[in-house]
Design an enzyme around this catalytic site. Structure first.
Site, PDB file in Angstrom:
ATOM      1  N   LYS A 188       0.822  -1.214   0.000  1.00 42.27           N
ATOM      2  CA  LYS A 188       0.000   0.000   0.000  1.00 42.27           C
ATOM      3  C   LYS A 188       0.848   1.252   0.000  1.00 42.27           C
ATOM      4  O   LYS A 188       0.452   2.266  -0.563  1.00 42.27           O
ATOM      5  CB  LYS A 188      -0.963   0.006   1.189  1.00 42.27           C
TER       6      LYS A 188
ATOM      7  N   LYS B  18      -8.574 -10.818  -9.407  1.00 43.21           N
ATOM      8  CA  LYS B  18      -9.657 -10.945  -8.437  1.00 43.21           C
ATOM      9  C   LYS B  18     -10.768  -9.944  -8.726  1.00 43.21           C
ATOM     10  O   LYS B  18     -10.502  -8.849  -9.210  1.00 43.21           O
ATOM     11  CB  LYS B  18      -9.111 -10.653  -7.030  1.00 43.21           C
TER      12      LYS B  18
ATOM     13  N   LYS C 249     -13.260  -3.796  -6.563  1.00 46.72           N
ATOM     14  CA  LYS C 249     -13.819  -2.508  -6.898  1.00 46.72           C
ATOM     15  C   LYS C 249     -12.763  -1.570  -7.450  1.00 46.72           C
ATOM     16  O   LYS C 249     -13.023  -0.778  -8.351  1.00 46.72           O
ATOM     17  CB  LYS C 249     -14.425  -1.907  -5.623  1.00 46.72           C
TER      18      LYS C 249
END
Ligand code: TRP
Length: 337
Positions: A112, A199, A202
């Protein structure tokens, strides 16, 4: 208090719920309610660790609550993290029992933080992002959870939670915290229908996820345009797209249709349009139940919100007991004003 084992899990409030979330996590939450003392959180403190939109956070939090209820999670098991500030308090205490180096080595932090450099986050990496797994450890340990149902990507965080618990127990000289275990259950890995090598998610864009509450025509359209064969498949091996469709069919409870279409496939007689039709039927049926329930819940918004405040309050009492014990064990002040 029951003598059932405690299960704790949590999700970040980030808007829509898609079938990857539902089959991968939420359905499991619903099933576990039967046999465990379940505590499920909507973790809004965690949602602040990456750049986010303050004006949307509260709305997303309630939205997720309504979605979870519509999908079958019981109100009495749900809490909203920021209404239980003891999580943040325990996080602070745990910070002092956590190795800084270990936090820097967490895969999710590394991913991240590099992602935020790339995507115009102005290279801003908050200390909250580094501290994320300590807050997660607080979420888990504050309820003395025995089991945490999470996916493989969270295993490292679970391991850290056990480290923190162990270090704490050693330092205070008491086996106070339960060492939580990962509860692995078989959940399907739902892939994007537009690109079945990644995967369902969103963040990849609109076509890469199917909203659980989308209207029927949109779901049908998304399934109809699902990628099946790319033309360059190995002989005798099912393509990722077809595999994903079969897996969605099974997950939506259509075992019979699944088995008979698999037979067609094995006989080399499968029509993709039949498979897609069956998958769409399965998803649409689930979705319409959820949508109906959500509409009912939304007709009683105020009452439902109060119910969740009530359940959070009940769950908070458990957290407060832990904080009281922890203050006693660590030498912090413990007085009632
Ligand atoms: N980190 C988890 C995720 O991204 C969310 C989470 C926060 C969580 N606190 C938790 C999961 C406690 C399980 C237990 O999925």
């Amino acid at each position: 208090m029951s003598d059932k084992k405690v299960v704790l899990s949590a999700i970040q409030p980030t808007g829509d719920m898609h079938f990857g979330n539902y089959f991968g996590a939420v359905k499991n939450w619903v099933d576990l309610q039967e046999n465990y003392d379940c505590v499920y959180g909507v973790v809004d403190y965690h949602a602040m660790t990456m750049p986010y939109e303050p004006s949307k956070l509260r709305q997303n939090t309630w939205e997720l609550i309504f979605n979870l209820l519509a999908a079958g999670v019981k109100a009495e098991h749900l809490f909203i993290q920021s209404l239980i500030p003891e999580h943040a308090e325990l996080c602070w205490i745990f910070n002092c029992f956590t190795s800084y180096g270990m936090l820097q080595r967490m895969t999710q932090f590394k991913d991240k933080s590099s992602q935020s450099k790339e995507t115009g986050g102005e290279g801003f990496i908050s200390a909250g992002l580094l501290d994320y797994p300590v807050l997660q450890a607080a979420d888990i340990l504050i309820y003395r959870a025995d089991y945490v149902p999470v996916g493989k990507d969270q295993e490292q965080h679970l391991e850290l939670s056990r480290n923190i618990a162990q270090r704490f127990n050693n330092q205070v000289g008491k086996e106070y915290f339960v060492l939580p275990e990962t509860l692995f259950t078989e959940v399907p890995k739902v892939m994007s229908t537009a690109d079945p090598t990644r995967k369902m998610s969103k963040s990849a864009g609109d076509k890469h996820f199917i909203n659980v509450f989308a209207d029927e025509s949109r779901i049908r359209k998304q399934i109809r345009s699902a990628v099946t064969d790319t033309g360059e498949m190995e002989e005798g091996k099912m393509s990722p797209g077809v595999e994903n469709l079969f897996s969605l069919l099974k997950a939506s409870g259509r075992q019979e249709a699944h088995d008979s279409l698999i037979q067609d496939y094995n006989a080399g007689a499968l029509k993709y349009s039949d498979l897609k039709e069956a998958v769409a039927e399965g998803l649409v049926a689930l979705s319409s139940t959820f949508r109906e329930r959500k509409a009912e819940l939304q007709a009683n918004k105020k009452e439902i919100k109060n119910q969740i405040k009530g359940s959070t309050w009940e769950i908070r009492k458990r957290a407060q007991q832990t904080i009281k014990d922890v203050k006693d064990l660590t030498g912090l002040m413990n007085v009632r004003f």
